[in-house]
Design an enzyme around this catalytic site. Sequence first.
Site, PDB file in Angstrom:
ATOM      1  N   ASP A  20       0.969   3.522   1.159  1.00  0.00           N
ATOM      2  CA  ASP A  20       0.537   4.647   0.322  1.00  0.00           C
ATOM      3  C   ASP A  20       1.180   6.003   0.647  1.00  0.00           C
ATOM      4  O   ASP A  20       0.481   7.029   0.676  1.00  0.00           O
ATOM      5  CB  ASP A  20      -0.989   4.795   0.385  1.00  0.00           C
ATOM      6  CG  ASP A  20      -1.720   3.596  -0.193  1.00  0.00           C
ATOM      7  OD1 ASP A  20      -1.068   2.575  -0.464  1.00  0.00           O
ATOM      8  OD2 ASP A  20      -2.949   3.667  -0.359  1.00  0.00           O
ATOM      9  N   LYS A 106      -2.098  -1.428  -5.835  1.00  0.00           N
ATOM     10  CA  LYS A 106      -3.452  -1.887  -5.504  1.00  0.00           C
ATOM     11  C   LYS A 106      -4.506  -0.984  -6.126  1.00  0.00           C
ATOM     12  O   LYS A 106      -4.216   0.160  -6.478  1.00  0.00           O
ATOM     13  CB  LYS A 106      -3.640  -1.952  -3.990  1.00  0.00           C
ATOM     14  CG  LYS A 106      -3.554  -0.606  -3.311  1.00  0.00           C
ATOM     15  CD  LYS A 106      -3.689  -0.776  -1.821  1.00  0.00           C
ATOM     16  CE  LYS A 106      -3.481   0.546  -1.112  1.00  0.00           C
ATOM     17  NZ  LYS A 106      -4.463   1.576  -1.452  1.00  0.00           N
ATOM     18  N   CYS A 145      -6.725   3.460   4.091  1.00  0.00           N
ATOM     19  CA  CYS A 145      -5.885   2.342   3.662  1.00  0.00           C
ATOM     20  C   CYS A 145      -5.098   1.696   4.796  1.00  0.00           C
ATOM     21  O   CYS A 145      -4.879   0.483   4.782  1.00  0.00           O
ATOM     22  CB  CYS A 145      -4.995   2.779   2.503  1.00  0.00           C
ATOM     23  SG  CYS A 145      -6.002   3.020   1.005  1.00  0.00           S
TER      24      CYS A 145
HETATM   25  C1  VGL Z   1      -6.800   6.195   0.246  1.00  0.00           C
HETATM   26  C2  VGL Z   1      -8.731   7.375  -0.174  1.00  0.00           C
HETATM   27  C3  VGL Z   1      -8.749   6.911  -1.466  1.00  0.00           C
HETATM   28  C4  VGL Z   1      -5.711   5.820   1.202  1.00  0.00           C
HETATM   29  C5  VGL Z   1      -6.810   5.728  -1.046  1.00  0.00           C
HETATM   30  O1  VGL Z   1      -4.597   5.481   0.750  1.00  0.00           O
HETATM   31  O2  VGL Z   1      -5.948   5.878   2.436  1.00  0.00           O
HETATM   32  N1  VGL Z   1      -7.770   7.009   0.672  1.00  0.00           N
HETATM   33  N2  VGL Z   1      -7.794   6.092  -1.900  1.00  0.00           N
END
Ligand code: VGL
Length: 198
Positions: A20, A106, A145
Amino acid sequence: MPQVRQQAGPRTGDALIVVDVQNDFLPGGALAVPEGDAVVPVINCYLALFTASGLPIFATRDWHPADHCSSIAQGGTWPPHCVQGTHGAEFAPGLELPVSACHVAKAIGTESDSYSGFEGTDLATDLRTAGAERLFIGGLATDYCVLNTVLDARHEGFAVCLLLDAIRAVEVTPGDGEAAIARMTEAGATPVTLEMLA
Ligand code: VGL
Ligand code: ZN
């Protein structure tokens, strides 16, 4: 005297998973992770190492519909972020992903959130097909994540090296990042840094 030290990798059977590293998680983004941009140059070094060795590289991305259940307006906890097709959902422009890297989207459905790159994706199957046994995992965010991707990787039976110099935490509560690192190491992840591999 020559120094004998353990060769941590990367080697055949290793794969790199970049979690991410997207605009919305960098400073200025919708869900900015403090110092999130600091992981980019470090991950680029890992990318170069894995590319030079011809090893598989996977990049996960949060890829939510605009009305995703994780957003505050839908009763969730986060501001809208990583909305499919928007600038915020794109990989960080400075991230030097090779064209051969496999992209893993995802949390793409409205009704389900998943912090793990394994949940609702083909990641485990694709990793096994690529011959991966040990995963080097870094990215954003340590306490969400990255944490859940590492824990699922361990449940799936992969060895895990946690890229300690290429992760940053959201820290909704101070200490969340350290607590996440402790949980990952307790689950069997080995913390590594670039200088241990070079
Ligand atoms: C994430 C909060 C909400 C992450 C993703 O990638 O850690 N954190 N969605
Ligand atoms: Zn999300």
